[in-house]
Write an enzyme that holds these catalytic residues in place. Structure first.
Site, PDB file in Angstrom:
ATOM      1  N   GLU A  39      -4.985  15.147 -20.993  1.00 56.21           N
ATOM      2  CA  GLU A  39      -5.807  16.298 -21.194  1.00 56.21           C
ATOM      3  C   GLU A  39      -5.452  17.285 -21.860  1.00 56.21           C
ATOM      4  O   GLU A  39      -5.419  18.441 -21.401  1.00 56.21           O
ATOM      5  CB  GLU A  39      -6.699  16.512 -19.940  1.00 56.21           C
ATOM      6  N   ASP A  75     -23.929  43.875  -8.749  1.00 60.03           N
ATOM      7  CA  ASP A  75     -22.838  44.245 -10.066  1.00 60.03           C
ATOM      8  C   ASP A  75     -22.405  45.706  -9.627  1.00 60.03           C
ATOM      9  O   ASP A  75     -23.133  46.438  -9.055  1.00 60.03           O
ATOM     10  CB  ASP A  75     -23.639  44.670 -11.387  1.00 60.03           C
ATOM     11  N   ALA A  86     -14.423  35.213 -15.232  1.00 59.72           N
ATOM     12  CA  ALA A  86     -13.426  34.752 -16.036  1.00 59.72           C
ATOM     13  C   ALA A  86     -13.953  34.001 -17.464  1.00 59.72           C
ATOM     14  O   ALA A  86     -14.848  33.320 -17.471  1.00 59.72           O
ATOM     15  CB  ALA A  86     -12.842  33.324 -15.367  1.00 59.72           C
ATOM     16  N   SER A  87     -13.805  34.999 -18.343  1.00 57.74           N
ATOM     17  CA  SER A  87     -14.374  34.629 -19.690  1.00 57.74           C
ATOM     18  C   SER A  87     -13.559  33.491 -20.584  1.00 57.74           C
ATOM     19  O   SER A  87     -12.956  33.737 -21.278  1.00 57.74           O
ATOM     20  CB  SER A  87     -14.398  35.798 -20.694  1.00 57.74           C
ATOM     21  N   TYR A 124     -14.288  29.816 -22.046  1.00 58.71           N
ATOM     22  CA  TYR A 124     -15.477  28.933 -22.844  1.00 58.71           C
ATOM     23  C   TYR A 124     -15.326  27.642 -22.036  1.00 58.71           C
ATOM     24  O   TYR A 124     -14.367  26.783 -21.889  1.00 58.71           O
ATOM     25  CB  TYR A 124     -15.382  28.799 -24.014  1.00 58.71           C
ATOM     26  N   GLY A 125     -16.570  27.147 -21.264  1.00 55.26           N
ATOM     27  CA  GLY A 125     -16.291  25.882 -20.800  1.00 55.26           C
ATOM     28  C   GLY A 125     -15.974  25.789 -19.117  1.00 55.26           C
ATOM     29  O   GLY A 125     -16.251  24.696 -18.626  1.00 55.26           O
ATOM     30  N   LYS A 126     -15.845  26.948 -18.690  1.00 53.47           N
ATOM     31  CA  LYS A 126     -15.382  26.905 -17.276  1.00 53.47           C
ATOM     32  C   LYS A 126     -16.499  26.679 -16.506  1.00 53.47           C
ATOM     33  O   LYS A 126     -17.727  27.527 -16.808  1.00 53.47           O
ATOM     34  CB  LYS A 126     -14.733  28.468 -17.007  1.00 53.47           C
ATOM     35  N   PRO A 127     -16.571  26.145 -15.274  1.00 51.01           N
ATOM     36  CA  PRO A 127     -17.570  26.054 -14.637  1.00 51.01           C
ATOM     37  C   PRO A 127     -18.422  27.280 -14.178  1.00 51.01           C
ATOM     38  O   PRO A 127     -17.719  28.431 -14.197  1.00 51.01           O
ATOM     39  CB  PRO A 127     -17.149  25.212 -13.290  1.00 51.01           C
TER      40      PRO A 127
END
Length: 641
Positions: A179, A401, A492-493, A495-498
């Protein structure tokens, strides 16, 4: 001279030990060895049993095991057995070729899990490996969670890929990466993982680097980069059973005249349309026995990864570096029907579509950079709600927020297919650390909302942002309202994180601090803004706004559409980031947090929106409904755990 039996036995033992180092078994390819020796353990395989190499795996495994191919990249989907192939080849290197081997996984936790669930059971179930591991099942210096030392003198290491120290000191013959796309781009500012890792094989007579991964985002994906550095990109070509023309399988789309095709809303009708003569091919008709990998760049080809041929059919030397691509359509572990079903589930959800492209097609996802939705157009999408809680709403979540001078909360209702309705907007002004301000937040959290039949619904789960303020304030409110009802979060910026990654255990402060994949959530939300329901017909993923200026107005629409995707250079690499351009975006953030609260309910407590709505609609009588809804709220907020 008299020699006792014990002395004879000892002498025999030492002679055998000395001669063993001189013994060399008859040479075997990786596939030959695996088919004769490899066994899939019950701990890490869908089906326990002896390994049998599939046609599309044959060339990949033999290339992995070849002494003449230095680099092998595998760009793949899920369900093609890459990890099993890799482990089988590693066992081949250890037992048959007697090589020192090392494999990296993205994190230390991944490496430990791989060692426990894959490596150790494999050693146990392969007799020739077990014979080299007298320490198996015992505490021994040659048997640790990071290293196994065999009696033939060869070592196997399994390490996490985040720390630079894990790429130092080891001298091995084989370096592998499982991976690769999930590894950090730059390991503690010392370089890419393959650059650091491949330094470990430079002194080997037969250096080997094996990289494999499901790809991620185009332009930033490490397996894509590794593949692009190889001169050969191989795809698996199979002959059409009707016209005999070769082609590699493609998913296709509505515009392409070939690929997987099916009748709308009927996955069982799927077939493959031949790109050469429009032949209709069923999955069971394909015969991969004589299929071959052909390079789309140079035309070289191979059937078994041992013999290689030029595009004109002349035998050539094996390439020094090669990349294979393989995806789910070739796998006997799934069906084309299931592939179509998975595709249909992605409609209206960019996050699911990305997952499909990565894990089913084995392709990189190309993030689209487009304009922001038009806030004025969105502000006109107001609807009359029949009650504060519309009829198709089954569940309420909220996002809070945190600002230094106020808290902002949005309540969202959810129905089947994650259709959503904005229910309420609460802005609580005051110092963030003042108890009076927090008491008013408590009131907002405990507010109930009425359905048309008079039943009252409470907010089942709330995600509360800890960023920008003292997080202990949110921690204490989580303990006050219920650890599973009010969940502290941090963005958590990546990309692709759940959308939500809730931990199984509490942190040192005693709460479930949860990471939110804000980029993923925003992309899904923006994609849903494009869905336009027809009348009052249900539409999975559609977003509804009330005709109530206290809850929804132009300002709210502007905040919901405040961000856009932009390309920026970060640490020398181009990345796609979300940027508000200094515009206020509290409404969007709250929507992200409310979506995260829903996803936590689904993943952690198996919330079924369709079943819940059906149960609510069966209830008659306001009193009965109140009691039942309270029970639902308690159960689904985790208070019964």
């Amino acid at each position: 001279m008299n020699i006792s039996n014990s002395q004879v036995n000892r002498l025999r033992h030492f002679v055998r030990a000395g001669l063993r180092s001189l013994f060399r078994p008859e040479p075997q390819t990786a596939v030959e060895w695996a088919d004769a020796n490899y066994y899939l353990p019950k701990e890490s395989a869908y089906q326990e049993g002896r390994w049998e190499t599939l046609p599309f795996q044959r060339a990949i495994m033999n290339a992995m095991g070849s002494d003449y191919i230095r680099e092998v990249n595998v760009v793949k989907s899920a369900r093609v057995g890459y990890s099993k192939m890799l482990l089988g080849v590693y066992a081949y290197f250890i037992e048959h070729k007697q090589r020192n081997t090392l494999i990296w996984l993205p994190t230390d936790g991944d490496a430990e899990n791989f060692m426990k669930t894959h490596v150790e059971p494999t050693i146990r179930d392969i007799p020739s490996l077990l014979a080299l591991a007298p320490w198996y099942g015992k505490k021994h210096r040659d048997n640790t969670l990071t290293m196994k030392r065999f009696t033939n003198g060869r070592g196997f290491w399994c390490l996490g890929g985040k720390a630079a120290k894990n790429y130092r000191e080891k001298s091995v013959d084989v370096a592998g990466y499982d991976e690769l796309a999930a590894f950090d781009d730059d390991i503690e500012q010392e370089g890419s993982p393959t650059f650091l890792g491949d330094k470990r094989i430079e002194g080997s007579v037969w250096p080997k680097s094996i990289r494999g991964s499901t790809p991620k985002v185009r332009g930033t994906c490490q397996i894509e980069r590794a593949a692009s550095e190889s001169p050969h990109f191989m795809r698996f070509h199979v002959a059409c059973p009707h016209c005999g023309e070769e082609q590699y399988l493609k998913f296709g789309d509505k515009e392409t005249p070939f690929g997987l095709k099916w009748t709308p809303d009927d996955p069982s009708s799927v077939f493959y349309l031949c790109e050469h003569n429009a032949c209709v091919i069923r999955q069971q008709e394909l015969d991969f026995t004589d299929a071959r990998y052909i390079c789309e760049k140079t035309g070289i080809w191979t059937r078994d990864g041992i013999l290689w041929f030029s595009s004109s059919g002349e035998e050539i030397e094996p390439p020094d570096s090669v990349t294979f691509h393989i995806w789910t359509a070739y796998s006997p572990f799934t069906t084309w029907v299931q592939i179509v079903k998975d595709w249909m589930k992605t409609k209206g959800d960019t996050g699911k579509r990305k997952t499909f492209v990565n894990t089913t097609l084995g392709e990189t996802w190309e993030a689209k950079i487009g304009e922001r939705p038009d806030a004025e157009v969105m502000a006109e999408r107001k609807e009359h709600y029949s009650a504060p809680v519309p009829d198709r709403v089954a569940y309420l979540t909220a996002g809070i927020d945190s600002q230094l001078d106020r808290y902002e909360m949005r309540v969202w209702g959810w129905g089947p297919g994650e259709e959503s309705w904005l229910i309420d907007r609460q802005i609580i002004m005051g110092r963030h650390d003042d108890e009076q301000t927090l008491l008013r937040v408590d009131e907002a959290i405990n507010k109930t909302y009425t359905r048309r039949n008079g039943a009252e619904m409470s907010i089942s789960r709330i995600c509360w942002d800890t960023g920008g303020i003292d997080p202990t304030i949110v921690y204490e409110r989580s303990k006050k309202h219920g650890l599973f009802r009010v969940i502290p979060i941090k963005g958590a910026s990546v990309y692709g994180k759940p959308v939500a990654s809730m931990p199984r255990k509490r942190n040192k402060n005693g709460v479930y601090l949860t990471e939110i994949g804000t980029d993923t959530a925003k992309e899904q939300i923006y994609n849903r803004f494009t869905l336009t329901p027809e009348g009052d017909e249900p539409l999975p993923g559609a977003v509804h706004f009330p005709n109530n200026p206290d809850i929804f107005d132009l300002t709210e629409a502007q905040q919901l559409t405040a961000e856009e995707q932009v390309e920026k250079w970060v640490d020398g690499r181009k990345k796609i980031l979300w940027d508000s351009k200094k515009r206020r975006n509290e409404a969007l953030d709250c929507f992200v947090y409310a979506l995260a609260a829903l996803r936590i309910s689904i993943s952690r407590w198996q919330l079924d929106l369709s079943a819940l709505l059906a149960s609510l609609q069966e209830e008659d009588g306001a009193a009965t409904n109140k009691k039942t809804l309270a029970d639902y709220a308690r159960a689904l907020s985790g208070e019964d755990e």
